[in-house]
Design a protein around this motif. Sequence first.
Motif, PDB file in Angstrom:
ATOM      1  N   THR A   1      23.057  -5.679  29.148  1.00 57.27           N
ATOM      2  CA  THR A   1      23.903  -6.464  30.048  1.00 57.27           C
ATOM      3  C   THR A   1      24.686  -5.492  30.926  1.00 57.27           C
ATOM      4  OG1 THR A   1      25.897  -6.490  28.674  1.00 57.27           O
ATOM      5  CG2 THR A   1      24.246  -8.186  28.207  1.00 57.27           C
ATOM      6  N   ASP A   2      25.407  -6.032  31.886  1.00 52.87           N
ATOM      7  CA  ASP A   2      26.244  -5.164  32.713  1.00 52.87           C
ATOM      8  C   ASP A   2      27.480  -4.686  31.937  1.00 52.87           C
ATOM      9  OD1 ASP A   2      27.526  -7.612  32.634  1.00 52.87           O
ATOM     10  OD2 ASP A   2      27.757  -7.796  34.809  1.00 52.87           O
ATOM     11  N   ARG A   3      27.680  -5.215  30.738  1.00 53.85           N
ATOM     12  CA  ARG A   3      28.792  -4.787  29.875  1.00 53.85           C
ATOM     13  C   ARG A   3      28.362  -3.732  28.844  1.00 53.85           C
ATOM     14  NH1 ARG A   3      28.676  -9.922  30.791  1.00 53.85           N
ATOM     15  NH2 ARG A   3      27.750 -10.516  28.838  1.00 53.85           N
ATOM     16  N   GLU A   4      27.135  -3.291  28.948  1.00 53.39           N
ATOM     17  CA  GLU A   4      26.634  -2.261  28.045  1.00 53.39           C
ATOM     18  C   GLU A   4      27.445  -0.973  28.254  1.00 53.39           C
ATOM     19  OE1 GLU A   4      22.205  -1.539  27.078  1.00 53.39           O
ATOM     20  OE2 GLU A   4      22.650  -0.246  28.787  1.00 53.39           O
TER      21      GLU A   4
ATOM     22  N   GLU B   1      27.540  -5.111  23.847  1.00 56.21           N
ATOM     23  CA  GLU B   1      26.495  -6.011  24.316  1.00 56.21           C
ATOM     24  C   GLU B   1      25.419  -5.161  24.970  1.00 56.21           C
ATOM     25  OE1 GLU B   1      27.781  -9.492  26.533  1.00 56.21           O
ATOM     26  OE2 GLU B   1      29.818  -9.131  25.786  1.00 56.21           O
TER      27      GLU B   1
ATOM     28  N   LYS C   1      28.610   2.781  28.897  1.00 60.99           N
ATOM     29  CA  LYS C   1      28.006   3.849  29.705  1.00 60.99           C
ATOM     30  C   LYS C   1      27.359   4.920  28.823  1.00 60.99           C
ATOM     31  CE  LYS C   1      30.971   3.357  33.769  1.00 60.99           C
ATOM     32  NZ  LYS C   1      30.291   2.172  34.151  1.00 60.99           N
TER      33      LYS C   1
END
Length: 146
Positions: A47-50, A44, A52
């Motif tokens: 988003t914060d789920r991207e 995703e 690292k």
Amino acid sequence: MHKFYMSVTHIKFVPKQEVLQITMRLFIDDLQFELNTLNKTTIELATDREPKKIDSIYMNYLSNNFSVEVNKLPKNLTFIGKEYDSDMAVFYLEIPKIKEIKNIRIENNILNKSFTDQKNIVKFNINQKQKSFILIKDKLIALINY
């Protein structure tokens, strides 16, 4: 998904810095779809789920789908960074050590694997001359002689 598929790439030569600056804008959802399809993943973006390691994923994708030749010599892209602007991913790239440009060749295959009607607009600002191309799946290359 939207009804039109496009990217816009600006290429500017800065002689005083001997650098070719490249700014590329893509729709985040299209890029996410293409990356997930090609890599068989479910990442995703923006988003914060991207992941690292997203910058290395982006650089790998861009290097495999966007190439530049200056004066008939292939050039490596340097990834400067990226940002998200609303529904767009904006990439900043450059090619250093360019003293002059006699000709430039761009091959842009961005998002063409997923979207058959993808249009990649490439705008050049080189040697005080501006020129634009619309590249499509059947015409991936822009070539300019100065």
